[in-house]
Design a protein around this motif. Structure first.
Motif, PDB file in Angstrom:
ATOM      1  N   ASP A 171       0.853  -1.188   0.000  1.00  0.00           N
ATOM      2  CA  ASP A 171       0.000   0.000   0.000  1.00  0.00           C
ATOM      3  C   ASP A 171       0.894   1.245   0.000  1.00  0.00           C
ATOM      4  O   ASP A 171       1.586   1.533   0.978  1.00  0.00           O
ATOM      5  CB  ASP A 171      -0.891  -0.051   1.255  1.00  0.00           C
ATOM      6  N   ARG A 172       0.829   1.995  -1.103  1.00  0.00           N
ATOM      7  CA  ARG A 172       1.740   3.123  -1.250  1.00  0.00           C
ATOM      8  C   ARG A 172       1.537   4.168  -0.147  1.00  0.00           C
ATOM      9  O   ARG A 172       2.501   4.801   0.319  1.00  0.00           O
ATOM     10  CB  ARG A 172       1.527   3.766  -2.627  1.00  0.00           C
ATOM     11  N   ALA A 173       0.276   4.333   0.279  1.00  0.00           N
ATOM     12  CA  ALA A 173      -0.007   5.320   1.322  1.00  0.00           C
ATOM     13  C   ALA A 173       0.670   4.925   2.637  1.00  0.00           C
ATOM     14  O   ALA A 173       1.154   5.775   3.391  1.00  0.00           O
ATOM     15  CB  ALA A 173      -1.517   5.438   1.526  1.00  0.00           C
ATOM     16  N   VAL A 174       0.728   3.610   2.902  1.00  0.00           N
ATOM     17  CA  VAL A 174       1.402   3.139   4.123  1.00  0.00           C
ATOM     18  C   VAL A 174       2.903   3.396   4.023  1.00  0.00           C
ATOM     19  O   VAL A 174       3.541   3.867   4.967  1.00  0.00           O
ATOM     20  CB  VAL A 174       1.112   1.636   4.367  1.00  0.00           C
ATOM     21  N   ARG A 175       3.463   3.097   2.844  1.00  0.00           N
ATOM     22  CA  ARG A 175       4.904   3.346   2.652  1.00  0.00           C
ATOM     23  C   ARG A 175       5.219   4.819   2.900  1.00  0.00           C
ATOM     24  O   ARG A 175       6.182   5.167   3.567  1.00  0.00           O
ATOM     25  CB  ARG A 175       5.332   2.993   1.222  1.00  0.00           C
ATOM     26  N   LYS A 176       4.374   5.660   2.332  1.00  0.00           N
ATOM     27  CA  LYS A 176       4.601   7.099   2.448  1.00  0.00           C
ATOM     28  C   LYS A 176       4.502   7.534   3.915  1.00  0.00           C
ATOM     29  O   LYS A 176       5.338   8.304   4.400  1.00  0.00           O
ATOM     30  CB  LYS A 176       3.571   7.847   1.593  1.00  0.00           C
ATOM     31  N   ALA A 177       3.510   7.007   4.619  1.00  0.00           N
ATOM     32  CA  ALA A 177       3.329   7.382   6.028  1.00  0.00           C
ATOM     33  C   ALA A 177       4.495   6.880   6.879  1.00  0.00           C
ATOM     34  O   ALA A 177       4.950   7.561   7.807  1.00  0.00           O
ATOM     35  CB  ALA A 177       2.012   6.813   6.548  1.00  0.00           C
ATOM     36  N   ALA A 178       5.022   5.686   6.552  1.00  0.00           N
ATOM     37  CA  ALA A 178       6.149   5.140   7.320  1.00  0.00           C
ATOM     38  C   ALA A 178       7.392   5.993   7.100  1.00  0.00           C
ATOM     39  O   ALA A 178       8.145   6.281   8.035  1.00  0.00           O
ATOM     40  CB  ALA A 178       6.410   3.694   6.922  1.00  0.00           C
ATOM     41  N   ALA A 179       7.598   6.430   5.844  1.00  0.00           N
ATOM     42  CA  ALA A 179       8.750   7.296   5.564  1.00  0.00           C
ATOM     43  C   ALA A 179       8.582   8.619   6.297  1.00  0.00           C
ATOM     44  O   ALA A 179       9.537   9.165   6.862  1.00  0.00           O
ATOM     45  CB  ALA A 179       8.878   7.530   4.054  1.00  0.00           C
ATOM     46  N   ALA A 180       7.342   9.120   6.325  1.00  0.00           N
ATOM     47  CA  ALA A 180       7.085  10.386   7.017  1.00  0.00           C
ATOM     48  C   ALA A 180       7.326  10.244   8.519  1.00  0.00           C
ATOM     49  O   ALA A 180       7.804  11.173   9.179  1.00  0.00           O
ATOM     50  CB  ALA A 180       5.651  10.847   6.755  1.00  0.00           C
ATOM     51  N   ALA A 181       7.019   9.059   9.069  1.00  0.00           N
ATOM     52  CA  ALA A 181       7.234   8.845  10.506  1.00  0.00           C
ATOM     53  C   ALA A 181       8.715   8.929  10.857  1.00  0.00           C
ATOM     54  O   ALA A 181       9.094   9.455  11.909  1.00  0.00           O
ATOM     55  CB  ALA A 181       6.662   7.489  10.926  1.00  0.00           C
ATOM     56  N   VAL A 182       9.566   8.425   9.949  1.00  0.00           N
ATOM     57  CA  VAL A 182      11.016   8.518  10.173  1.00  0.00           C
ATOM     58  C   VAL A 182      11.433   9.988  10.168  1.00  0.00           C
ATOM     59  O   VAL A 182      12.141  10.465  11.060  1.00  0.00           O
ATOM     60  CB  VAL A 182      11.800   7.731   9.097  1.00  0.00           C
ATOM     61  N   SER A 183      10.972  10.729   9.151  1.00  0.00           N
ATOM     62  CA  SER A 183      11.305  12.153   9.057  1.00  0.00           C
ATOM     63  C   SER A 183      10.802  12.917  10.273  1.00  0.00           C
ATOM     64  O   SER A 183      11.488  13.791  10.791  1.00  0.00           O
ATOM     65  CB  SER A 183      10.668  12.774   7.817  1.00  0.00           C
ATOM     66  N   ASP A 184       9.590  12.567  10.710  1.00  0.00           N
ATOM     67  CA  ASP A 184       9.027  13.262  11.871  1.00  0.00           C
ATOM     68  C   ASP A 184       9.884  13.040  13.112  1.00  0.00           C
ATOM     69  O   ASP A 184      10.134  13.965  13.877  1.00  0.00           O
ATOM     70  CB  ASP A 184       7.591  12.771  12.158  1.00  0.00           C
ATOM     71  N   PHE A 185      10.327  11.785  13.298  1.00  0.00           N
ATOM     72  CA  PHE A 185      11.179  11.501  14.461  1.00  0.00           C
ATOM     73  C   PHE A 185      12.478  12.307  14.376  1.00  0.00           C
ATOM     74  O   PHE A 185      12.891  12.954  15.341  1.00  0.00           O
ATOM     75  CB  PHE A 185      11.498   9.998  14.555  1.00  0.00           C
ATOM     76  N   LEU A 186      13.107  12.282  13.200  1.00  0.00           N
ATOM     77  CA  LEU A 186      14.366  13.015  13.046  1.00  0.00           C
ATOM     78  C   LEU A 186      14.121  14.519  13.198  1.00  0.00           C
ATOM     79  O   LEU A 186      14.884  15.220  13.866  1.00  0.00           O
ATOM     80  CB  LEU A 186      15.007  12.712  11.688  1.00  0.00           C
ATOM     81  N   GLY A 187      13.027  14.993  12.579  1.00  0.00           N
ATOM     82  CA  GLY A 187      12.699  16.423  12.632  1.00  0.00           C
ATOM     83  C   GLY A 187      12.440  16.882  14.068  1.00  0.00           C
ATOM     84  O   GLY A 187      12.888  17.956  14.478  1.00  0.00           O
ATOM     85  N   ALA A 188      11.776  16.030  14.847  1.00  0.00           N
ATOM     86  CA  ALA A 188      11.468  16.398  16.231  1.00  0.00           C
ATOM     87  C   ALA A 188      12.738  16.473  17.077  1.00  0.00           C
ATOM     88  O   ALA A 188      12.770  17.140  18.105  1.00  0.00           O
ATOM     89  CB  ALA A 188      10.499  15.373  16.828  1.00  0.00           C
ATOM     90  N   ASN A 189      13.787  15.785  16.626  1.00  0.00           N
ATOM     91  CA  ASN A 189      15.053  15.783  17.374  1.00  0.00           C
ATOM     92  C   ASN A 189      16.149  16.535  16.630  1.00  0.00           C
ATOM     93  O   ASN A 189      17.341  16.335  16.887  1.00  0.00           O
ATOM     94  CB  ASN A 189      15.505  14.344  17.644  1.00  0.00           C
ATOM     95  N   ALA A 190      15.722  17.380  15.683  1.00  0.00           N
ATOM     96  CA  ALA A 190      16.683  18.024  14.779  1.00  0.00           C
ATOM     97  C   ALA A 190      17.760  18.799  15.530  1.00  0.00           C
ATOM     98  O   ALA A 190      18.940  18.708  15.204  1.00  0.00           O
ATOM     99  CB  ALA A 190      15.948  18.943  13.811  1.00  0.00           C
ATOM    100  N   GLU A 191      17.322  19.532  16.549  1.00  0.00           N
ATOM    101  CA  GLU A 191      18.297  20.376  17.224  1.00  0.00           C
ATOM    102  C   GLU A 191      19.377  19.534  17.904  1.00  0.00           C
ATOM    103  O   GLU A 191      20.570  19.813  17.785  1.00  0.00           O
ATOM    104  CB  GLU A 191      17.575  21.242  18.257  1.00  0.00           C
ATOM    105  N   GLN A 192      18.934  18.464  18.554  1.00  0.00           N
ATOM    106  CA  GLN A 192      19.914  17.615  19.238  1.00  0.00           C
ATOM    107  C   GLN A 192      20.819  16.889  18.230  1.00  0.00           C
ATOM    108  O   GLN A 192      22.024  16.759  18.452  1.00  0.00           O
ATOM    109  CB  GLN A 192      19.181  16.605  20.123  1.00  0.00           C
ATOM    110  N   LEU A 193      20.219  16.436  17.121  1.00  0.00           N
ATOM    111  CA  LEU A 193      21.016  15.752  16.096  1.00  0.00           C
ATOM    112  C   LEU A 193      22.070  16.698  15.516  1.00  0.00           C
ATOM    113  O   LEU A 193      23.217  16.315  15.298  1.00  0.00           O
ATOM    114  CB  LEU A 193      20.102  15.231  14.981  1.00  0.00           C
ATOM    115  N   ASP A 194      21.663  17.940  15.251  1.00  0.00           N
ATOM    116  CA  ASP A 194      22.606  18.932  14.716  1.00  0.00           C
ATOM    117  C   ASP A 194      23.702  19.252  15.718  1.00  0.00           C
ATOM    118  O   ASP A 194      24.881  19.310  15.381  1.00  0.00           O
ATOM    119  CB  ASP A 194      21.864  20.240  14.376  1.00  0.00           C
TER     120      ASP A 194
END
Ligand code: ZN
Length: 575
Positions: A171-194
């Motif tokens: 299901d392409r929508a699931v793939r897209k949502a899973a990829a977005a979940a990864v980005s969201d996790f990284l984005g939410a921790n962007a400051e610490q990662l940087d």
């Protein structure tokens, strides 16, 4: 040896270890014969084995459950105390290098022992102790941050490894949502990662300067034991950009046609077939027993090796909360025992673990039996990755055991992913060269640099408007970039050897296996290029080397795609 779960951990007496090193240095200086010298070498080797076994045991148990306070404290202990061994290690190294019995040492162990000792003496210095402790602390923080990922996804709580399964959903929508979940996790921790990466780069730059270099790169190369220069690596990357990237772009175009989308987006990249990827047909017990049968049939050596892994529980494979992400292979040298760690998630990547990490483990077991010294247990990492990546290909004929009638699909995907990985591998490498040559870059400028490199090496990549990724954030989940600077070109270089083996096994499988076994048994007793020669492999830095090495793989992929397209056309005509 006992089973892994029953192995007793005991914190090494670090003071005794240090005074042992100091005494060994004195004994080397006082030695009046090669026999005396050799006795010191062997005692030193035994002490190192004991220490490494306890350090690795603590580290494995820490990664299996990062919330276990006891092993976290032990990990901190090793991260903090090991760098302080430096003066003692250097005293030993200097005494060995000054030994009047160098010629005899070379006759018994080959020239590599003294070469390795020289390199260690060049890379270690008391001026680096404090920074190394700090570097280890920052890496721990990064790894803890990634391990802390908990995402609610389709009714399950999953970590970053667990999300990968959904990234291969039909299901392409699931793939897209899973990829977005990864980005969201990284984005939410962007400051610490940087911030963590910025601190690591500034720190490593200072370490390079403390050693008298302009920046970190020469020290980074020494730490990786490189026997080639950044200019050699740059030429290799250029070959990939000019010759292999266009092939990958064409395969990307065919990939989109195969799964029936007008243009391939990032979340389609690991989804290989219109009717779904090949996935393993059973649970953990099924996988391990399939692997056991495969390795028994492959050769006597691999059969004994895998039986040993199973008998002593030397694998921790399932993904679970608080487990560090990713996979690795390490060893418990006192027992000649490898250990495999991974995060099974129900995709074909689980089979890759049973071939890739098992390739490392098998090579470690071979070298352990054939080589007298811990220093020769494994070579530099670009050679180690030949062990693992080639085993992925050597095991192709057994894939029916895991995938049943979908084995051909797996073989195709594996070949395709192995090939298209190479441009990504060199992209990660060039990024690190840019970062360490320009330590003053801001976090945003680093991301811009990454994004520009993606245009060069992954021109077909399409993030479909994902803001975090389009700003150049993809690399922040690549653990090597934080934890092991300059460790990544190793995979791209090793791909050359693995693909060469792939070609050779089509022509003469028995001869290819003999070459591979010889390479594994040699362990780290030789430097990289000498190992290539020993295994009848070519030098990837030579002009034209890249396309020559991957030729058999590319031919197979293009032919398989042509065949699929032809079948499709025939089916259309038949309708
Ligand atoms: Zn590996």
């Amino acid at each position: 040896m006992q089973k892994f779960s029953e192995l007793q951990y005991c914190r090494p007496d670090i003071q005794a270890m240090r005074s042992g090193l100091a005494q060994d240095a004195e004994r080397l200086k006082a030695a009046s014969s090669f026999e005396d010298t050799d006795a010191v070498l062997r005692a030193h080797d035994a002490a190192l084995r004991e220490f490494a076994t306890m350090a690795n045991l603590a580290s494995i148990r820490n990664t299996i459950d990062t919330s276990d306070r006891f092993y976290e404290a032990e990990k901190v202990f090793f991260d903090t105390e090991t760098p302080k061994n430096t003066p003692y290690t250097l005293a030993y190294d200097e005494a060995l290098l000054a030994s009047p019995f160098r010629a005899e040492i070379g006759r018994k162990y080959g020239p590599q022992l003294l070469a390795l000792t020289e390199r260690e003496a060049k890379r270690l210095s008391p001026v680096l102790i404090e920074s190394t402790i700090e570097e280890n602390r920052l890496v721990r923080e990064y790894q803890k941050l990634l391990a802390s990922c908990r995402v609610q996804f389709m009714g399950e709580t999953v970590n970053l490894s667990g999300l990968r399964r959904f990234q291969q959903s039909p299901d392409r929508a699931v793939r897209k949502a899973a990829a977005a979940a990864v980005s969201d996790f990284l984005g939410a921790n962007a400051e610490q990662l940087d911030t963590l990466y910025d601190q690591l780069v500034v720190l490593r730059n200072r370490m390079g300067q403390l050693m008298g270099y302009d920046d970190f790169t020469p020290l980074g190369y020494l730490r990786m034991g490189r026997t080639y220069e950044p200019a050699d690596v740059a030429r290799f990357r250029a070959q990939v950009a000019e010759e292999l990237v266009p092939v990958c772009t064409e395969l990307h175009r065919r990939h989109a046609a195969r799964i029936g989308v007008p243009a391939l987006k990032i979340y389609d990249e690991t989804y290989q077939f219109a009717d779904g990827n090949a996935t393993p047909e059973g649970d953990l017990a099924f996988m391990v027993s399939a692997a056991q049968r495969m390795y028994r049939e492959l050769s006597k050596e691999t059969g004994e090796f895998f039986d040993f892994m199973v008998q002593y529980e030397l694998m921790d494979l399932l993904t679970k909360p608080n487990k560090r992400v990713g996979g690795y292979c390490t060893s418990l040298p006192a027992y000649q025992a490898p250990f495999i760690f991974s995060n099974f998630n129900g995709t074909s990547a689980d089979v890759d673990v049973l071939t890739h990490e098992a390739g490392h483990a098998f090579a470690g077991r071979c070298a352990g039996a054939a080589q007298p010294l811990l220093a020769y247990a494994s070579p530099t990492l670009e050679a180690c990755e030949i062990h693992s990546m080639s085993m992925e290909f050597f095991t192709h004929p057994w894939m029916e055991l895991f995938f049943g009638k979908n084995a051909d699909k797996y073989r195709y995907s594996h070949l395709l992913e192995s090939l298209t990985f190479i441009p990504y591998g060199v992209c990660v490498d060039e990024f690190q060269h840019i970062v360490y040559a320009n330590p003053a870059l801001s976090p945003a400028e680093r991301k811009e640099a990454w994004h520009a490199l993606e245009a060069k090496y992954l021109p077909h990549r399409d993030y479909d408007g994902d803001a975090f990724m389009e700003a150049g954030g993809f690399w922040q989940k690549q653990q090597h970039i934080y934890a092991r600077p300059f460790y990544y070109i190793d995979y791209a270089l090793a791909s050359m050897g693995a693909f060469e083996f792939y070609g050779k096994m089509q022509a003469d499988r028995a001869a290819a296996w003999e070459d591979y076994l010889r390479l594994c048994r040699a362990g780290g007793s030789l430097p990289y290029r000498a190992l290539l020669k020993l295994a009848n492999l070519s030098d990837p830095f030579e002009a034209g080397g890249v396309m020559r090495a991957v030729k058999a793989g590319v031919d197979t992929l293009l032919a398989a795609d042509d065949l699929a397209l032809q079948n499709e056309r025939t089916e259309e005509r038949c309708k």
